[in-house]
Write a protein that holds these residues in place. Structure first.
Motif, PDB file in Angstrom:
ATOM      1  N   ASP A   1       0.823  -1.206   0.000  1.00  0.00           N
ATOM      2  CA  ASP A   1       0.000   0.000   0.000  1.00  0.00           C
ATOM      3  C   ASP A   1       0.857   1.255   0.000  1.00  0.00           C
ATOM      4  O   ASP A   1       1.777   1.402   0.820  1.00  0.00           O
ATOM      5  CB  ASP A   1      -0.915   0.023   1.219  1.00  0.00           C
ATOM      6  N   THR A   2       0.553   2.164  -0.903  1.00  0.00           N
ATOM      7  CA  THR A   2       1.263   3.447  -0.947  1.00  0.00           C
ATOM      8  C   THR A   2       0.950   4.262   0.298  1.00  0.00           C
ATOM      9  O   THR A   2       1.838   4.879   0.895  1.00  0.00           O
ATOM     10  CB  THR A   2       0.856   4.238  -2.198  1.00  0.00           C
ATOM     11  N   VAL A   3      -0.333   4.266   0.691  1.00  0.00           N
ATOM     12  CA  VAL A   3      -0.777   4.924   1.915  1.00  0.00           C
ATOM     13  C   VAL A   3      -1.420   3.868   2.794  1.00  0.00           C
ATOM     14  O   VAL A   3      -2.243   3.083   2.326  1.00  0.00           O
ATOM     15  CB  VAL A   3      -1.777   6.058   1.607  1.00  0.00           C
ATOM     16  N   LEU A   4      -1.054   3.840   4.069  1.00  0.00           N
ATOM     17  CA  LEU A   4      -1.604   2.844   4.981  1.00  0.00           C
ATOM     18  C   LEU A   4      -2.947   3.290   5.538  1.00  0.00           C
ATOM     19  O   LEU A   4      -3.202   4.479   5.693  1.00  0.00           O
ATOM     20  CB  LEU A   4      -0.639   2.595   6.142  1.00  0.00           C
ATOM     21  N   CYS A   5      -3.793   2.322   5.844  1.00  0.00           N
ATOM     22  CA  CYS A   5      -5.093   2.604   6.447  1.00  0.00           C
ATOM     23  C   CYS A   5      -4.959   2.657   7.969  1.00  0.00           C
ATOM     24  O   CYS A   5      -4.075   2.037   8.556  1.00  0.00           O
ATOM     25  CB  CYS A   5      -6.106   1.523   6.058  1.00  0.00           C
ATOM     26  N   TRP A   6      -5.890   3.376   8.605  1.00  0.00           N
ATOM     27  CA  TRP A   6      -5.880   3.525  10.050  1.00  0.00           C
ATOM     28  C   TRP A   6      -6.652   2.361  10.673  1.00  0.00           C
ATOM     29  O   TRP A   6      -7.740   2.503  11.183  1.00  0.00           O
ATOM     30  CB  TRP A   6      -6.491   4.872  10.441  1.00  0.00           C
ATOM     31  N   ARG A   7      -6.026   1.171  10.626  1.00  0.00           N
ATOM     32  CA  ARG A   7      -6.691  -0.037  11.100  1.00  0.00           C
ATOM     33  C   ARG A   7      -5.664  -1.081  11.484  1.00  0.00           C
ATOM     34  O   ARG A   7      -4.638  -1.238  10.820  1.00  0.00           O
ATOM     35  CB  ARG A   7      -7.585  -0.625  10.016  1.00  0.00           C
ATOM     36  N   ASP A   8      -5.926  -1.812  12.557  1.00  0.00           N
ATOM     37  CA  ASP A   8      -5.235  -3.057  12.871  1.00  0.00           C
ATOM     38  C   ASP A   8      -6.248  -4.197  12.789  1.00  0.00           C
ATOM     39  O   ASP A   8      -7.452  -3.979  12.980  1.00  0.00           O
ATOM     40  CB  ASP A   8      -4.641  -3.029  14.279  1.00  0.00           C
ATOM     41  N   PHE A   9      -5.775  -5.398  12.496  1.00  0.00           N
ATOM     42  CA  PHE A   9      -6.707  -6.520  12.369  1.00  0.00           C
ATOM     43  C   PHE A   9      -6.084  -7.805  12.903  1.00  0.00           C
ATOM     44  O   PHE A   9      -4.855  -7.957  12.946  1.00  0.00           O
ATOM     45  CB  PHE A   9      -7.126  -6.727  10.908  1.00  0.00           C
ATOM     46  N   LEU A  10      -6.951  -8.712  13.294  1.00  0.00           N
ATOM     47  CA  LEU A  10      -6.571 -10.093  13.586  1.00  0.00           C
ATOM     48  C   LEU A  10      -7.403 -10.973  12.670  1.00  0.00           C
ATOM     49  O   LEU A  10      -8.635 -10.968  12.740  1.00  0.00           O
ATOM     50  CB  LEU A  10      -6.847 -10.454  15.045  1.00  0.00           C
TER      51      LEU A  10
ATOM     52  N   PRO B   1      -8.679   5.781  18.051  1.00  0.00           N
ATOM     53  CA  PRO B   1      -8.853   7.204  17.786  1.00  0.00           C
ATOM     54  C   PRO B   1      -7.701   7.726  16.933  1.00  0.00           C
ATOM     55  O   PRO B   1      -6.539   7.366  17.143  1.00  0.00           O
ATOM     56  CB  PRO B   1      -8.840   7.829  19.184  1.00  0.00           C
ATOM     57  N   CYS B   2      -8.039   8.560  15.963  1.00  0.00           N
ATOM     58  CA  CYS B   2      -7.048   9.066  15.008  1.00  0.00           C
ATOM     59  C   CYS B   2      -6.846  10.563  15.244  1.00  0.00           C
ATOM     60  O   CYS B   2      -7.826  11.312  15.355  1.00  0.00           O
ATOM     61  CB  CYS B   2      -7.546   8.822  13.583  1.00  0.00           C
TER      62      CYS B   2
ATOM     63  N   ALA C   1     -12.237   7.092   9.801  1.00  0.00           N
ATOM     64  CA  ALA C   1     -11.502   7.174  11.058  1.00  0.00           C
ATOM     65  C   ALA C   1     -12.246   8.110  12.005  1.00  0.00           C
ATOM     66  O   ALA C   1     -13.072   8.925  11.580  1.00  0.00           O
ATOM     67  CB  ALA C   1     -10.081   7.667  10.812  1.00  0.00           C
ATOM     68  N   ASN C   2     -11.946   7.982  13.292  1.00  0.00           N
ATOM     69  CA  ASN C   2     -12.673   8.723  14.326  1.00  0.00           C
ATOM     70  C   ASN C   2     -11.672   9.409  15.244  1.00  0.00           C
ATOM     71  O   ASN C   2     -10.672   8.805  15.640  1.00  0.00           O
ATOM     72  CB  ASN C   2     -13.557   7.749  15.118  1.00  0.00           C
ATOM     73  N   HIS C   3     -11.952  10.651  15.606  1.00  0.00           N
ATOM     74  CA  HIS C   3     -10.996  11.420  16.409  1.00  0.00           C
ATOM     75  C   HIS C   3     -11.044  11.059  17.886  1.00  0.00           C
ATOM     76  O   HIS C   3     -10.018  11.102  18.577  1.00  0.00           O
ATOM     77  CB  HIS C   3     -11.266  12.919  16.246  1.00  0.00           C
ATOM     78  N   THR C   4     -12.201  10.690  18.392  1.00  0.00           N
ATOM     79  CA  THR C   4     -12.358  10.538  19.841  1.00  0.00           C
ATOM     80  C   THR C   4     -12.636   9.117  20.304  1.00  0.00           C
ATOM     81  O   THR C   4     -12.353   8.786  21.453  1.00  0.00           O
ATOM     82  CB  THR C   4     -13.504  11.437  20.359  1.00  0.00           C
ATOM     83  N   LYS C   5     -13.198   8.284  19.448  1.00  0.00           N
ATOM     84  CA  LYS C   5     -13.644   6.959  19.883  1.00  0.00           C
ATOM     85  C   LYS C   5     -12.902   5.851  19.143  1.00  0.00           C
ATOM     86  O   LYS C   5     -12.586   5.965  17.972  1.00  0.00           O
ATOM     87  CB  LYS C   5     -15.147   6.796  19.646  1.00  0.00           C
ATOM     88  N   SER C   6     -12.684   4.764  19.858  1.00  0.00           N
ATOM     89  CA  SER C   6     -12.170   3.553  19.241  1.00  0.00           C
ATOM     90  C   SER C   6     -13.356   2.730  18.733  1.00  0.00           C
ATOM     91  O   SER C   6     -14.400   2.684  19.369  1.00  0.00           O
ATOM     92  CB  SER C   6     -11.363   2.747  20.255  1.00  0.00           C
TER      93      SER C   6
END
Length: 400
Positions: A155-164, A261-262, A334-339
């Protein structure tokens, strides 16, 4: 932009995951790792080009202010087992044609199974990095894999996510999940039960979807589908039964997603626009909004309905239906305040099977529109290319 945190730019923390993550950048450790260390400014690696960023009006999920909120067509799962089955089958067919998404309510899965799944997912991501890193791997074929973004290697730009990601066998037994994470406590037990419940839901829904395809779309001289007056005649077809047997022994990928939160959510996305590779995806989410689908040329936010599942058509169902049902682009804000935590269960044929337009829907007047495909084709494609939008599915289309 720089990462404002005490971590170093290189290396990997010592521990069980060090040998599989290699000497890569700190970003390889995931966005949860970054936020745990006080990230205040979004690193350049996560900043999308201006034309790919969510617009301000698309981020406002309030229907009264933006007009961009929606509720998906509702499917009452219990009615599939009763006298109103025909009506529900046709409502699912209409949802697959017009939206590619629908919401399932009254599914019968106990509330504690759903809450346990969200709790276990949340608990996994809240563990120390050293525990999560035990499952980090660059191998996209790994049956249990903790990672970040869509494909962090390409990916040229990464997404704001982790996964299992967990690969579930067709029949789950105690021996089949010994490689799954054992922490938090009861993780394996909770995930196994959830996997079995969602597999059952998938099979019931696909039976209804196959019926709908035959009733509405099987070509014949009269232009009417067979079984219009007797759905049971359709369900007894040997070809129908063969397909259902493929689903019973089919693949199931469970993906638990964490969107922390991002610091600057207007510059990035939790997941970029994409379609899913399988037949159906069953989504369980917490009460934090984030999912958006592309509907009527605009991005609309799907409001979570507590205790329900959002179900969407995947690329394999588009191919199998010969284009009658379309997989739909969707993304995550993405969300600024909440996970936000979500769990997706992606279902298809067995990994070694071939997916092609269903012979029941193809004739001289309705030729195949797609090349044969497989899970191996999909993995080869995303291993060598940056997955964007529906580009893999486009690569499977035959010239018109």
């Amino acid at each position: 932009m720089k990462v404002e945190s005490p971590v170093e730019d290189g290396g990997v923390e010592e521990g069980k995951g060090a040998e599989v993550t290699g000497p890569g950048h700190v970003y390889d450790k995931g966005v949860k790792y970054l936020t745990e260390r006080g990230l205040a400014v979004l690193p350049d690696k996560y900043v999308l080009p201006p034309h790919e960023r969510p617009r301000p009006k698309e981020r406002d999920s309030s229907p009264r202010r933006s007009g961009h909120g929606m509720r998906l067509p509702m499917v009452d799962f219990q009615e599939l087992q009763g006298p109103n089955r025909r009506r529900v089958v046709e409502s699912i067919a209409e949802a697959c044609e017009k939206h590619g998404f629908f919401q399932v309510v009254n599914h019968g899965i106990p509330t504690e199974v759903l809450s346990d799944m969200i709790d276990m997912s949340t608990g996994f991501f809240e563990q120390p990095f050293e525990e999560r890193a035990r499952y980090m791997s660059p191998d996209m074929f790994s049956p249990v894999r903790y990672g970040t973004s869509m494909n962090q290697n390409n990916d040229t730009v990464l997404c704001w996510r982790d996964f299992l990601k967990i690969t579930c066998p067709p029949t789950i037994s105690e021996g089949s999940f010994r490689h799954w994470p054992s922490s938090p406590a009861d993780f394996r037990k909770s995930v196994a039960r959830y996997a079995m419940e969602t597999k059952h839901m998938f099979l019931v829904l696909m039976e209804a979807i196959l019926e709908g395809l035959l009733i509405r779309h099987k070509p014949n001289k009269q232009g009417q589908g067979p079984g219009a007056d007797n759905i049971r005649d359709v369900r007894n077809r040997s070809e129908f039964d063969n397909v259902m047997e493929m689903f019973r022994g089919g693949s199931q990928l469970m993906v638990m997603n964490c969107y922390p939160p991002c610091p600057q959510p207007n510059l990035t996305l939790g997941m970029s626009p994409h379609s899913d590779y399988g037949f159906l995806t069953l989504l369980l989410q917490d009460n934090v909004e984030g999912l958006q689908l592309h509907h009527e040329e605009k991005w609309v936010t799907v409001h979570p309905v507590p205790g329900s599942f959002s179900v969407n058509v995947g690329d394999h169902l588009e191919i199998f239906s010969n284009g009658r049902y379309r997989s739909v682009l969707h993304r995550v804000l993405a969300n600024h305040t909440k996970s936000r935590v979500s769990v997706v269960s992606i279902h298809s044929f067995p990994f070694d099977a071939t997916v092609r337009p269903w012979a029941e829907l193809v004739d001289e007047a309705n030729p195949s529109l797609y090349r044969d495909t497989s899970f191996a084709c999909f993995m080869d494609y995303i291993s060598s290319s940056e997955p964007k939008r529906k580009n893999f599915l486009e690569s499977r289309k035959l010239p018109s």
